[in-house]
Design a protein around this motif. Structure first.
Motif, short mmCIF file in Angstrom:
data_model
loop_
_atom_site.label_atom_id
_atom_site.label_comp_id
_atom_site.label_asym_id
_atom_site.label_seq_id
_atom_site.Cartn_x
_atom_site.Cartn_y
_atom_site.Cartn_z
N LEU A 199 -24.31 -14.57 -16.57
CA LEU A 199 -23.28 -15.47 -16.06
C LEU A 199 -23.57 -15.98 -14.65
CD1 LEU A 199 -20.61 -16.81 -16.73
CD2 LEU A 199 -19.43 -14.81 -15.83
N CYS A 253 -23.86 -20.03 -13.86
CA CYS A 253 -23.04 -20.70 -12.83
C CYS A 253 -23.91 -21.40 -11.81
CB CYS A 253 -22.13 -19.68 -12.15
SG CYS A 253 -20.84 -18.98 -13.21
N LEU A 305 -17.72 -22.10 -23.92
CA LEU A 305 -17.38 -20.76 -23.46
C LEU A 305 -16.92 -19.92 -24.65
CD1 LEU A 305 -15.43 -21.59 -20.17
CD2 LEU A 305 -17.84 -20.97 -20.43
N THR A 308 -16.11 -16.22 -21.81
CA THR A 308 -15.67 -16.40 -20.43
C THR A 308 -14.43 -17.27 -20.40
OG1 THR A 308 -18.01 -16.36 -19.79
CG2 THR A 308 -16.41 -17.03 -18.11
N TRP A 334 -14.61 -19.56 -15.09
CA TRP A 334 -15.79 -20.43 -15.04
C TRP A 334 -15.66 -21.49 -13.97
CZ3 TRP A 334 -20.63 -20.62 -16.82
CH2 TRP A 334 -21.31 -21.84 -16.73
N ALA A 369 -18.30 -21.75 -11.06
CA ALA A 369 -19.38 -22.70 -11.31
C ALA A 369 -19.11 -24.11 -10.84
CB ALA A 369 -19.70 -22.74 -12.81
N ASP A 395 -22.40 -19.96 -22.76
CA ASP A 395 -22.43 -18.72 -21.99
C ASP A 395 -22.94 -17.54 -22.80
OD1 ASP A 395 -20.24 -18.59 -23.68
OD2 ASP A 395 -18.98 -17.52 -22.25
#
Length: 366
Positions: free
Chosen positions: A30, A34, A51, A54, A59, A63, A134
């Motif tokens: 992760l 990001c 996603l 997540t 997120w 990100a 993800d």
């Protein structure tokens, strides 16, 4: 100074259509996903993310900045993947700031049918895009074949301005009655142009260091899955990169990274800066075997296979028969005065070899 491979991938310096990040419970992909998104948003390109594990809120906080959320498009397959709250397969919403595109996928079993049209629609509206998944594992639990076909479809969309980055938990096997051949992990590794395998930093203790120094053996705890360095990005992590270029050249490199305490962004450094040696980078398994003490296989046998000093001396002084014949031949050649340094070929023609230049086909029975 040559830029590290991981930094080149973050900045999209060279072609990398499909980037596969293999992580585990020890170190998640992760933070890297990001960082890919943040670097993409800095170039005014759009980010399209699916996603599955997540939350969209997490997120967006990790990100995307508030100024770049308008370029983020999210397909939320995490909040309600089985349609417990919504009857329709797709629910179009916006986030609390009203800036990013958010679509809730409530029929995860039909992910190809709904995700691919949305991705195509958003790609056509953007000059450049980064497609992020993800985690592929929730999709692989439904079907490994459909998951591979889905990734293959995303990879076919990649161009010089469109990249695909996916995460895969390599320590989780898909639930399947029949093990697929080949496994999904191997199929994804063949499909990807860049493979990043994440490893946590080792956490040596005073006890293990003294044990290794005294005995040359480091005990491995079979059932120890997590350490104090697991998912501790501020402390750092290691990524082993296999980059297959268009020219056919394959580049192998190991980079370290850590999260900056002030900005939270990832900083790419040489692996040696985090205490990972070059030998450990390329030959970790061989290095582990090297640390093991050498064992004599003839030590505990009921019969003797080794030689004493006297037996070894007798064996070395023994002259075998073929050695005597070779010595006699060498002595005879050295005593002869007609010996030359090269080979000679002697040919004696017979009656059948009487060639006639005027009739070269004389030897043919016609």
């Amino acid at each position: 100074m040559t830029q590290l491979c991981l930094d080149q991938l973050f900045g999209n310096k060279k072609s990398a259509p499909l980037i596969l990040i293999n992580d585990s419970i020890q170190l998640s992909a992760l933070p890297l996903l990001c960082e890919f998104s943040q670097r993409t948003l800095e170039t005014d390109h759009h980010v399209i993310v699916l996603l599955t594990e997540t939350s969209p809120t997490v997120w967006l906080r990790s990100a995307a900045s508030s100024l770049k959320k308008s370029k983020v498009h999210i397909i939320d397959a995490y909040s309600d993947p089985h349609g417990w709250e919504w009857d329709t397969p797709l629910v179009h919403e916006t986030d609390t700031g009203g800036s990013s595109s958010l679509v809730r996928l409530t029929r995860l079993t039909e992910f190809e049918r709904h995700v691919l049209p949305l991705v195509l629609e958003w790609i056509n509206k953007a000059p450049g895009s980064l497609i992020v998944v993800d985690a592929l594992n929730p999709l692989a639990q439904l079907s490994t074949y459909r998951t591979y076909r889905f990734v293959k479809a995303l990879e076919s969309l990649a161009t010089d301005t469109i990249r695909v980055v996916v995460g895969y938990h390599m320590d989780i096997r898909p639930l399947s009655a029949v093990q697929p051949l080949p496994p999904l992990s191997e199929s994804l590794n063949r499909l990807a142009s860049v493979i990043i395998t994440l490893n946590q930093l080792k956490a040596p203790t005073a006890q293990t260091e003294s044990q290794a120094r005294l005995t040359g053996f480091v005990a491995q705890d079979t059932f120890s899955y997590l350490q104090i360095t697991s998912n501790h990005v501020a402390r750092g992590g290691v990524g082993k990169i296999e980059w297959r270029r268009k020219s056919g050249k394959v580049l192998y490199e190991t980079n370290g990274f850590y999260a900056d305490s002030t900005t939270g962004r990832l900083v790419v450094v040489p692996a040696s800066q985090l205490g990972v040696s070059d030998k450990e980078d390329h030959e970790e398994d061989a290095d582990d075997d090297k640390d093991m003490p050498t064992v004599d296989p003839t030590a505990n046998l009921s019969f003797n296979l080794s030689l004493t000093d006297e037996q070894r001396k007798t064996k070395e002084n023994l002259v075998l028969p073929y050695m005597k014949a070779q010595q006699v031949e060498i002595d005879g050649m050295s005593s002869s005065s007609s010996v030359t340094t090269g080979g000679s070929i002697y040919y004696e023609p017979d009656a059948a070899d009487d060639f006639d230049d005027e009739d070269p086909d004389d030897d043919l029975d016609i």
